[in-house]
Write an enzyme that holds these catalytic residues in place. Structure first.
Site, short mmCIF file in Angstrom:
data_model
loop_
_atom_site.label_atom_id
_atom_site.label_comp_id
_atom_site.label_asym_id
_atom_site.label_seq_id
_atom_site.Cartn_x
_atom_site.Cartn_y
_atom_site.Cartn_z
N CYS A 91 0.82 -1.19 0.00
CA CYS A 91 0.00 0.00 0.00
C CYS A 91 0.86 1.25 0.00
O CYS A 91 1.46 1.61 1.02
CB CYS A 91 -0.92 0.01 1.21
N GLY A 92 0.91 1.91 -1.15
CA GLY A 92 1.73 3.11 -1.30
C GLY A 92 1.16 4.31 -0.56
O GLY A 92 1.91 5.09 0.04
N HIS A 93 -0.17 4.46 -0.59
CA HIS A 93 -0.72 5.65 0.09
C HIS A 93 -0.45 5.54 1.58
O HIS A 93 -0.21 6.54 2.26
CB HIS A 93 -2.21 5.84 -0.25
N ASP A 253 -10.08 3.40 -4.53
CA ASP A 253 -9.00 4.22 -3.98
C ASP A 253 -9.24 5.68 -4.40
O ASP A 253 -9.38 5.98 -5.58
CB ASP A 253 -7.66 3.73 -4.53
N GLY A 258 -0.66 4.21 -4.73
CA GLY A 258 0.81 4.11 -4.78
C GLY A 258 1.32 2.85 -5.47
O GLY A 258 2.23 2.91 -6.30
N SER A 259 0.72 1.70 -5.12
CA SER A 259 1.19 0.46 -5.77
C SER A 259 0.66 0.40 -7.21
O SER A 259 1.31 -0.20 -8.08
CB SER A 259 0.75 -0.76 -4.97
O1 HY3 Z 1 -1.78 3.25 -2.51
C1 HY3 Z 1 -1.90 2.03 -2.52
O2 HY3 Z 1 -1.02 1.29 -2.98
C2 HY3 Z 1 -3.12 1.40 -1.89
N1 HY3 Z 1 -4.24 2.29 -1.73
C3 HY3 Z 1 -5.42 1.44 -1.57
C4 HY3 Z 1 -5.11 0.29 -2.48
C5 HY3 Z 1 -3.62 0.10 -2.42
O3 HY3 Z 1 -3.33 -0.89 -1.48
#
Ligand code: HY3
Length: 338
Positions: A91-93, A253, A258-259
């Protein structure tokens, strides 16, 4: 069955995507590795996820994180991510928000200016985060994820309600299908969230039923996490490109993901649209932007086309909570309306 007790959290968001950071109240999570701990959570403590992610304390699109002891020696801490259906691999965020949180709450000893490096173990592996820090305030965070690779291009998927749609399957710490929204007759910035959610969710469901992915290190990471609808603007430009990530059980999202943008950047590089070091901005449904670049090429298991991608953005604090449950409150244990 463990009895639900009071849970305390700090609430953040990155580009509008929530992050409920669980600080106190979770029972002991058994397991020697993060992946073992996730299995333990699924089998023994899933009611805590529902208690915190679902209504009345959360909502359909809620997201959270547990901070755990890492099993990689160089990691400062480990993470387990929670969402509407279970536990995710990357999870990038969350990493962007946690970078600030870790420095602000003193989880890193001797933070450095103008930037503090933190090693965060995510279920998919070690992620390096770099937190802008002037000695008082924390700001933007950039992170370098685990190697990302193009798994397959032009995969035909039979999508309920839309016929056969071609997608690319790419790993960015989690496996995603990437596809321009126009292949469904939709527009990523103009169609309704519910229409995009349905088309992306039906695509993920079909892939989960009929398409197998292989991960170089762990069978626990071999699943399709979601589908990312794009505006199709993959050729390099100084203008941002938009996408919407629908993951887990049709969760949307709010951020650029992020991913997801890690995976999109790897695909753009693979298709010759990006050069190493070239920066590009990605816009999510809330309008928030992440910036990415390809750092270097690497080999990851049998995948020779892997790259390390850097993603940057900023998380914000939105509050703190103390959640409780009364003994006679069955509904309050957690529910979602679909
Ligand atoms: O930013 C992300 O990577 C995540 N945000 C919710 C779904 C991913 O896991």
């Amino acid at each position: 069955m463990a009895k639900l007790s009071t849970v305390e959290t700090t609430e953040m968001h990155t580009g509008g995507e929530p992050l409920r950071i669980i600080e106190k109240g979770y029972p002991e999570i058994k397991g020697n590795t993060i992946l073992e701990k996730i299995r333990y959570l699924r089998e023994n403590l899933d009611m805590y996820r529902k208690f915190l992610m679902w209504e009345p304390r959360g909502h359909y699109d809620m997201y959270g994180v547990l901070l755990v002891t890492p099993d990689i020696e160089s990691a400062d801490f480990g993470t387990i991510f929670l969402h509407n259906e279970g536990y995710s691999s990357m999870c990038g965020h969350a990493v962007i928000a946690l970078g600030r949180y870790a420095v602000d709450k003193g989880l890193v000893k001797n933070p450095q200016t103008p930037e503090t490096k933190i090693n965060i173990q995510c279920p998919c592996g070690l992620v390096e985060a770099y937190v802008e820090y002037d000695g008082v305030k924390t700001e933007n965070v950039r992170f370098r994820s685990v190697p990302s690779f193009v798994y397959a291009t032009d995969v035909d998927v039979a999508v309920e309600g839309y016929g056969t749609v071609q997608v690319d399957v790419v790993y960015g710490g989690a496996f995603y299908a990437l596809v321009p929204a126009e292949r469904y007759g939709l527009k990523v910035r103009e169609s309704s969230v519910e229409e995009l959610r349905r088309a992306a969710g039906n695509t993920t469901d079909s892939l989960r039923r009929s398409y197998k992915v292989e991960h170089p290190e762990s069978p626990d990471l071999e699943f399709i996490y979601g589908t990312i609808m794009t505006d199709g603007k993959d050729e390099f430009s100084d203008d941002p490109t938009a996408n919407m990530c629908v993951f887990a059980e049709r969760e949307v999202d709010r951020s650029p993901c992020g991913s997801g943008v890690t995976a999109r950047t790897a695909l753009q590089y693979f298709k010759g649209h990006r050069k190493i070091g070239q920066k590009r901005r990605f816009r999510g449904p809330s309008g928030a932007m992440f910036t990415t670049s390809v750092v270097k090429e690497v080999t990851y298991g049998k995948y020779k086309n892997a790259v390390v991608v850097e993603v940057s953005g900023k998380g914000h604090y939105s509050g703190s909570s103390k959640f409780t449950l009364e003994d006679d409150d069955e509904i309050g244990q957690g529910f979602i309306l679909t």
